[in-house]
Design an enzyme around this catalytic site. Structure first.
Site, PDB file in Angstrom:
ATOM      1  CB  THR A 162     -13.629   4.592   4.228  1.00 54.95           C
ATOM      2  OG1 THR A 162     -13.303   4.599   5.613  1.00 54.95           O
ATOM      3  CG2 THR A 162     -14.339   5.910   3.927  1.00 54.95           C
ATOM      4  CE1 TYR A 175     -10.190   9.196   2.892  1.00 57.47           C
ATOM      5  CE2 TYR A 175     -11.158   8.263   4.874  1.00 57.47           C
ATOM      6  CZ  TYR A 175     -10.572   8.091   3.637  1.00 57.47           C
ATOM      7  OH  TYR A 175     -10.373   6.824   3.135  1.00 57.47           O
TER       8      TYR A 175
HETATM    9  N1  LIG Z   1      -5.938   1.159   3.090  1.00 56.40           N
HETATM   10  C1  LIG Z   1      -7.047   1.134   3.797  1.00 56.40           C
HETATM   11  O1  LIG Z   1      -7.079   0.571   4.899  1.00 56.40           O
HETATM   12  C2  LIG Z   1      -8.321   1.775   3.279  1.00 56.40           C
HETATM   13  C3  LIG Z   1      -9.470   1.711   4.072  1.00 56.40           C
HETATM   14  C4  LIG Z   1     -10.652   2.290   3.609  1.00 56.40           C
HETATM   15  C5  LIG Z   1     -10.685   2.875   2.353  1.00 56.40           C
HETATM   16  N2  LIG Z   1      -9.549   2.939   1.599  1.00 56.40           N
HETATM   17  C6  LIG Z   1      -9.640   3.543   0.259  1.00 56.40           C
HETATM   18  O2  LIG Z   1      -9.002   2.686  -0.661  1.00 56.40           O
HETATM   19  C7  LIG Z   1      -8.381   3.434  -1.690  1.00 56.40           C
HETATM   20  C8  LIG Z   1      -6.921   3.047  -1.839  1.00 56.40           C
HETATM   21  O3  LIG Z   1      -6.254   3.282  -0.589  1.00 56.40           O
HETATM   22  P1  LIG Z   1      -4.735   2.867  -0.368  1.00 56.40           P
HETATM   23  O4  LIG Z   1      -4.590   2.455   1.038  1.00 56.40           O
HETATM   24  O5  LIG Z   1      -4.297   1.932  -1.443  1.00 56.40           O
HETATM   25  O6  LIG Z   1      -4.017   4.290  -0.514  1.00 56.40           O
HETATM   26  P2  LIG Z   1      -2.783   4.766  -1.398  1.00 56.40           P
HETATM   27  O7  LIG Z   1      -2.496   6.162  -0.976  1.00 56.40           O
HETATM   28  O8  LIG Z   1      -1.679   3.775  -1.363  1.00 56.40           O
HETATM   29  O9  LIG Z   1      -3.395   4.781  -2.882  1.00 56.40           O
HETATM   30  C9  LIG Z   1      -4.077   5.880  -3.422  1.00 56.40           C
HETATM   31  C10 LIG Z   1      -3.422   6.221  -4.751  1.00 56.40           C
HETATM   32  O10 LIG Z   1      -4.149   7.301  -5.358  1.00 56.40           O
HETATM   33  C11 LIG Z   1      -3.209   8.168  -5.957  1.00 56.40           C
HETATM   34  N3  LIG Z   1      -3.822   9.495  -6.038  1.00 56.40           N
HETATM   35  C12 LIG Z   1      -4.032  10.381  -5.040  1.00 56.40           C
HETATM   36  N4  LIG Z   1      -4.622  11.492  -5.510  1.00 56.40           N
HETATM   37  C13 LIG Z   1      -4.783  11.297  -6.841  1.00 56.40           C
HETATM   38  C14 LIG Z   1      -5.355  12.077  -7.869  1.00 56.40           C
HETATM   39  N5  LIG Z   1      -5.832  13.299  -7.630  1.00 56.40           N
HETATM   40  N6  LIG Z   1      -5.393  11.560  -9.124  1.00 56.40           N
HETATM   41  C15 LIG Z   1      -4.870  10.332  -9.391  1.00 56.40           C
HETATM   42  N7  LIG Z   1      -4.315   9.558  -8.452  1.00 56.40           N
HETATM   43  C16 LIG Z   1      -4.277  10.026  -7.187  1.00 56.40           C
HETATM   44  C17 LIG Z   1      -1.986   8.148  -5.046  1.00 56.40           C
HETATM   45  O11 LIG Z   1      -0.795   8.547  -5.717  1.00 56.40           O
HETATM   46  C18 LIG Z   1      -1.965   6.689  -4.621  1.00 56.40           C
HETATM   47  O12 LIG Z   1      -1.138   5.920  -5.456  1.00 56.40           O
HETATM   48  C19 LIG Z   1      -8.619   4.903  -1.350  1.00 56.40           C
HETATM   49  O13 LIG Z   1      -9.745   5.334  -2.082  1.00 56.40           O
HETATM   50  C20 LIG Z   1      -8.925   4.884   0.129  1.00 56.40           C
HETATM   51  O14 LIG Z   1      -9.758   5.956   0.510  1.00 56.40           O
HETATM   52  C21 LIG Z   1      -8.366   2.398   2.033  1.00 56.40           C
END
Ligand SMILES: NC(=O)c1ccc[n+]([C@@H]2O[C@H](COP(=O)([O-])OP(=O)(O)OC[C@H]3O[C@@H](n4cnc5c(N)ncnc54)[C@H](O)[C@@H]3O)[C@@H](O)[C@H]2O)c1
Length: 361
Positions: free
Chosen positions: A132, A175
């Site tokens: 991120t 975070y």
């Molecule tokens: N969406 C964004 O804008 C953004 C920006 C920067 C970084 N990220 C990173 O991208 C990744 C995906 O983000 P997203 O937006 O798709 O979020 P999201 O919450 O839709 O997806 C994360 C998934 O991880 C699963 N999860 C959570 N804890 C878990 C665990 N202990 N074991 C197994 N599964 C688990 C959740 O059920 C969920 O389906 C994350 O690592 C997030 O930090 C996202």
């Protein structure tokens, strides 16, 4: 036929039922790969993404409902895979402030479990990590001016190009610390153990299958509120600027990173919409008002911890190394998402048991 296509082992997508993970799994299964969707289903609503993947790809989707903190289970899945896309995470700054230990264990311990499983293999499996822009802190030292379209840096080079990977790391909020630590472990496992790993430091990603809430996924959250005729709360003054990237473009970058892993292992790239897709929260709300055809009531609350007044990624390194094409302009992407939510609502009205934003299509 490429070597990747000949290798019939599955690809592991952790967090594969989540927003970005399900879009990656969909692309990979569509290209003919078997995909292990490994997810604890802890994010509300994501089970419907898994159902959608299974409806589209049948047996190509191998479902493992488990936690990344379960070293045995994640180790088995990682060792069987030909590539790993590691996205499972505790994703919200707010939740990390409520429970830093839980955030640490999922984001750091979970990532180490993946890395350790791969380290024990005789030939290293490629692994891409979803990091991120929060690893760069709040950028409070960057002098900003506020114009008609929100905050922008006084430094003309920074304003033109955005924040590059040479920006010093500074972890703010639990975070930021947990994702930043995991980001550094992923890079160090390339350095110390020769893992074929790379990191994508993402700005705001938006698009279909996003279960946006006030805590995370704000573009989708704003749209859902506006479509429901509900007010939107802006934390801060709403002039903060972000570069936003449509999920299909993010998926292309992940797949490209996997295919070029031998050229990019050990590197971190900023991945976002870049300067051409930089938008202030207020400007986004105005666009949403035009899309839904009605005004949105705005409410204001205090700035949130670690909130950057300006973050726009310099994406030149990723664009060059991953040979990325042009990004979808944000106005088109947000209009596409609004249309998807509208269709989803129509489908939901026809089938009331179907949760919002999750219809199969
Ligand atoms: N969406 C964004 O804008 C953004 C920006 C920067 C970084 N990220 C990173 O991208 C990744 C995906 O983000 P997203 O937006 O798709 O979020 P999201 O919450 O839709 O997806 C994360 C998934 O991880 C699963 N999860 C959570 N804890 C878990 C665990 N202990 N074991 C197994 N599964 C688990 C959740 O059920 C969920 O389906 C994350 O690592 C997030 O930090 C996202």
């Amino acid at each position: 036929m490429s070597d990747d296509a000949k290798d019939t082992r599955p690809i592991l997508v952790t967090g594969g039922a989540g927003f970005i993970g399900s879009n990656i799994a969909d692309r990979l299964a569509g290209e003919g790969h078997d995909v292990i969707v490994y997810d604890a289903l802890s994010r509300e609503g994501v089970k419907t993404n898994l159902d959608w993947l299974r409806a589209r790809h049948g047996a190509k989707i191998i479902e493992v409902v488990a936690d990344v903190r379960d070293a045995g289970e994640i180790g088995r899945a990682a060792r069987e895979a030909k590539a790993v896309f590691h996205l499972a995470a505790q994703v919200a700054v707010t939740t990390s402030l409520d429970d830093p230990l839980e955030d640490f264990s999922i984001n750091v311990e979970g990532t180490l479990n993946v890395l350790e499983a791969l380290r024990s293999l005789p030939s290293p499996t490629p692994v891409l990590f979803a990091s991120t822009n929060k690893v760069y802190g709040d950028l409070a030292d960057v002098a900003l001016e506020r114009g008609e379209h929100g905050y922008s840096p006084v430094d003309p080079d920074l304003a033109r190009s955005g924040v590059g990977e040479n920006r010093p790391l500074e972890f703010h909020t639990p975070y930021g610390c947990s994702k930043g630590a995991a980001d550094q472990y992923v890079l160090d496992y390339a350095r110390s153990f020769g893992l074929r790993s790379a990191v994508l430091r993402m700005s705001c990603i938006y698009g279909q299958r996003q279960m946006g809430t006030e805590d995370q996924g704000w573009v989708a959250h704003f749209l859902l509120r506006a479509l429901a005729g509900q007010p939107i709360t802006l934390f801060g003054d709403g002039h903060q600027v972000r570069d936003i990237l449509e999920v299909a473009d993010a998926v292309s970058a992940y797949v490209a990173a996997w295919k070029r892993i031998d050229h990019i292992a050990g590197r971190a790239f900023n991945l976002g919409g870049g300067p051409t897709n930089a938008v202030s929260l207020r400007t986004l709300v105005e666009h949403i008002e035009a899309l839904v055809g009605q005004d949105v009531e705005l409410r204001f609350a205090d700035w949130r911890a670690g909130d950057q007044r300006y973050f726009v990624a310099n994406t030149q390194a990723a664009d060059a190394a991953l040979e990325l094409g042009p990004k979808r302009p944000w106005r088109d992407g947000v209009a596409r998402l609004a249309e998807w939510f509208r269709d989803d609502r129509a489908l939901r009205a026809a089938s009331p048991s179907r949760p919002l934003a999750a219809a199969a299509r």
